[in-house]
Design an enzyme around this catalytic site. Structure first.
Site, PDB file in Angstrom:
ATOM      1  N   LYS A 111       0.813  -1.220   0.000  1.00 43.23           N
ATOM      2  CA  LYS A 111       0.000   0.000   0.000  1.00 43.23           C
ATOM      3  C   LYS A 111       0.842   1.262   0.000  1.00 43.23           C
ATOM      4  CE  LYS A 111      -4.430  -1.657   1.461  1.00 43.23           C
ATOM      5  NZ  LYS A 111      -5.526  -1.634   2.396  1.00 43.23           N
ATOM      6  N   LYS A 194      -5.413 -10.313  -6.547  1.00 45.09           N
ATOM      7  CA  LYS A 194      -6.561 -10.458  -5.647  1.00 45.09           C
ATOM      8  C   LYS A 194      -7.714  -9.542  -6.076  1.00 45.09           C
ATOM      9  CE  LYS A 194      -6.368  -8.437  -1.661  1.00 45.09           C
ATOM     10  NZ  LYS A 194      -6.080  -7.949  -0.312  1.00 45.09           N
ATOM     11  N   LYS A 197     -11.022  -3.867  -3.555  1.00 40.88           N
ATOM     12  CA  LYS A 197     -11.796  -2.632  -3.680  1.00 40.88           C
ATOM     13  C   LYS A 197     -10.981  -1.562  -4.387  1.00 40.88           C
ATOM     14  CE  LYS A 197     -13.781  -3.358   0.842  1.00 40.88           C
ATOM     15  NZ  LYS A 197     -13.413  -3.068   2.213  1.00 40.88           N
TER      16      LYS A 197
HETATM   17  P1  TYM Z   1     -10.860  -5.783   4.329  1.00 34.29           P
HETATM   18  O1  TYM Z   1     -11.849  -4.711   4.595  1.00 34.29           O
HETATM   19  O2  TYM Z   1      -9.814  -5.569   3.309  1.00 34.29           O
HETATM   20  O3  TYM Z   1     -11.599  -7.107   3.944  1.00 34.29           O
HETATM   21  C1  TYM Z   1     -12.661  -7.642   4.739  1.00 34.29           C
HETATM   22  C2  TYM Z   1     -12.592  -9.165   4.731  1.00 34.29           C
HETATM   23  O4  TYM Z   1     -12.685  -9.648   3.395  1.00 34.29           O
HETATM   24  C3  TYM Z   1     -11.604 -10.527   3.117  1.00 34.29           C
HETATM   25  N1  TYM Z   1     -11.215 -10.367   1.702  1.00 34.29           N
HETATM   26  C4  TYM Z   1     -11.136 -11.368   0.836  1.00 34.29           C
HETATM   27  N2  TYM Z   1     -11.350 -12.695   0.957  1.00 34.29           N
HETATM   28  C5  TYM Z   1     -11.189 -13.452  -0.147  1.00 34.29           C
HETATM   29  N3  TYM Z   1     -10.822 -12.941  -1.360  1.00 34.29           N
HETATM   30  C6  TYM Z   1     -10.589 -11.629  -1.521  1.00 34.29           C
HETATM   31  N4  TYM Z   1     -10.245 -11.141  -2.715  1.00 34.29           N
HETATM   32  C7  TYM Z   1     -10.741 -10.770  -0.396  1.00 34.29           C
HETATM   33  N5  TYM Z   1     -10.596  -9.432  -0.214  1.00 34.29           N
HETATM   34  C8  TYM Z   1     -10.893  -9.207   1.077  1.00 34.29           C
HETATM   35  C9  TYM Z   1     -10.496 -10.090   4.047  1.00 34.29           C
HETATM   36  O5  TYM Z   1      -9.576 -11.124   4.272  1.00 34.29           O
HETATM   37  C10 TYM Z   1     -11.265  -9.708   5.287  1.00 34.29           C
HETATM   38  O6  TYM Z   1     -11.529 -10.852   6.075  1.00 34.29           O
HETATM   39  N6  TYM Z   1      -7.610  -5.552   8.076  1.00 34.29           N
HETATM   40  C11 TYM Z   1      -8.932  -5.999   7.732  1.00 34.29           C
HETATM   41  C12 TYM Z   1     -10.021  -5.408   8.584  1.00 34.29           C
HETATM   42  C13 TYM Z   1      -9.823  -5.594  10.049  1.00 34.29           C
HETATM   43  C14 TYM Z   1      -9.987  -6.787  10.778  1.00 34.29           C
HETATM   44  C15 TYM Z   1      -9.735  -6.441  12.133  1.00 34.29           C
HETATM   45  C16 TYM Z   1     -10.282  -8.091  10.413  1.00 34.29           C
HETATM   46  C17 TYM Z   1      -9.511  -4.611  10.940  1.00 34.29           C
HETATM   47  N7  TYM Z   1      -9.465  -5.119  12.191  1.00 34.29           N
HETATM   48  C18 TYM Z   1      -9.770  -7.408  13.142  1.00 34.29           C
HETATM   49  C19 TYM Z   1     -10.336  -9.039  11.437  1.00 34.29           C
HETATM   50  C20 TYM Z   1     -10.087  -8.710  12.758  1.00 34.29           C
HETATM   51  C21 TYM Z   1      -9.212  -5.578   6.288  1.00 34.29           C
HETATM   52  O7  TYM Z   1      -8.673  -4.653   5.794  1.00 34.29           O
HETATM   53  O8  TYM Z   1     -10.177  -6.258   5.701  1.00 34.29           O
END
Ligand code: TYM
Length: 333
Positions: A111, A194, A197
């Site tokens: 990032k 991947k 968003k």
């Molecule tokens: P974020 O917002 O990027 O994504 C949310 C969830 O979606 C999953 N994900 C995917 N799974 C499969 N294929 C994909 N292409 C894909 N893109 C996203 C992510 O693995 C995630 O589970 N850091 C985290 C948010 C967060 C969090 C936490 C998660 C903040 N604090 C505490 C768990 C526990 C994030 O950016 O997810």
């Protein structure tokens, strides 16, 4: 009782990767666990956000959780910034997280890009806030997609470092739960990237807000190769785009990739894609419609989040009090 915590960032719309990699698994797990699901708006600030869009996305993610089947009566749903203890614990944990551990985080490298000197401190500290999200509730299980694995390992390491430092057994080691057929959904335009968003091309992903026409168009345009579908997983794995579409199909159907291949082996992509469009619209359409209905009443969403934040806040305040006693931070009564 075992407790799960997980969250999503309210940055742009949620997509099929978020749904298949995480949200759908949460729905299945809510019966077996005490469940806390967060909209991590503070994490969203690590990249520039438009205030009005951030507000609206926060409610939209809450709507997506509920529309996908998270029951707000049984689960706690709230936005991260409403419970101040996340940020407070994040500071405490940052004092137990060696820079060497953070330097290994690949998401920061991705990032921050080439201009690392310009990247903000929050982006670097992101995984520490994530550890605080989980640990403030002493969560035992964290259902996420594969891309969060490294962050989860760091959370476990930080929990261990804290416990050792104060010679306590306070934080559990949170277990990642990376479940189902589609733990890493790939871009529809490039099977080696991947689904994300932040991809510039909207054709790279299926958004939970897409209508049937958009879904159909995106799947029809999805990159493939000229061969018909193979009959073995081994042959499939050498073809990333085909593999991704078959994986999506299997995940949406609730079957496995081999079962999908048994059905479509030898067929052309145009036949397979038509089936995938039908299945995607059938599975996602009701969620999109329910999201839209919920979004028409933002006050109701806010009431649900308020209730969730109150419950989460009580537990977080109790745990932070215990932590202050362990650490020796003066608690004035
Ligand atoms: P974020 O917002 O990027 O994504 C949310 C969830 O979606 C999953 N994900 C995917 N799974 C499969 N294929 C994909 N292409 C894909 N893109 C996203 C992510 O693995 C995630 O589970 N850091 C985290 C948010 C967060 C969090 C936490 C998660 C903040 N604090 C505490 C768990 C526990 C994030 O950016 O997810």
């Amino acid at each position: 009782m075992d407790r799960i915590f997980s969250g999503m960032q309210p940055t742009r719309q949620l997509h099929l990767g978020n749904y298949l990699g995480a949200l759908r698994n949460w729905v299945a797990l809510q019966d077996r666990f005490e469940s806390i699901f967060c909209i991590v708006d503070l994490h969203a600030l690590t990249l520039p956000q438009d205030p009005a869009v951030l507000l609206s996305n926060t409610r939209e993610v809450a709507a997506a959780y509920i529309a996908a089947g998270i029951d707000p009566e049984r689960c706690v749903i709230f936005n991260q910034s409403a419970v101040a203890q996340h940020a407070e614990l994040s500071w405490i944990l940052s004092c137990h997280a060696p820079l060497g551990w953070l330097n290994r985080m690949t998401q920061f490298k991705d990032k921050a890009g080439k201009h690392r000197e310009n990247a903000v401190l929050g982006l670097y500290a992101y995984p520490v806030l994530m550890a605080a999200d989980i640990l403030i509730y002493k969560a035992t299980h964290v259902p996420v997609g594969e891309d969060q694995k490294q962050h989860l390992e760091l959370a476990r390491d930080i929990a261990g470092a804290f416990n050792r430092h104060y010679a306590v057994d306070y934080f559990p080691q949170p277990e990642p739960q990376i479940l189902g057929e589609a733990t890493r959904v790939m871009s529809l335009r490039d099977g080696t990237k991947k689904m994300s968003k932040s991809d510039e091309s909207d054709y790279s992903r299926i958004n939970l807000t897409d209508d049937a026409d958009a879904i159909a168009q995106k799947i029809r345009k999805a990159k493939t190769d000229p061969e018909p579908l193979p009959d073995t997983l081994e042959a499939l794995e050498k073809r990333p785009e085909a593999d991704n579409l078959v994986t999506i199909y299997a995940a949406l159907e609730g079957s496995g990739r081999q079962q999908a291949l048994d059905r479509f082996a030898g067929q052309t992509f145009s036949t397979f894609k038509s089936a995938l469009v039908d299945l995607s619209v059938a599975r996602l359409g009701p969620i999109t419609a329910e999201m839209r209905r919920l979004m028409s009443d933002p006050a109701e969403i806010d009431r649900i989040l308020r209730r969730g934040a109150d419950k989460a806040g009580d537990m977080a305040a109790r745990h932070l009090g215990e932590l202050k006693d362990i650490i020796g931070l003066l608690r004035l009564r």
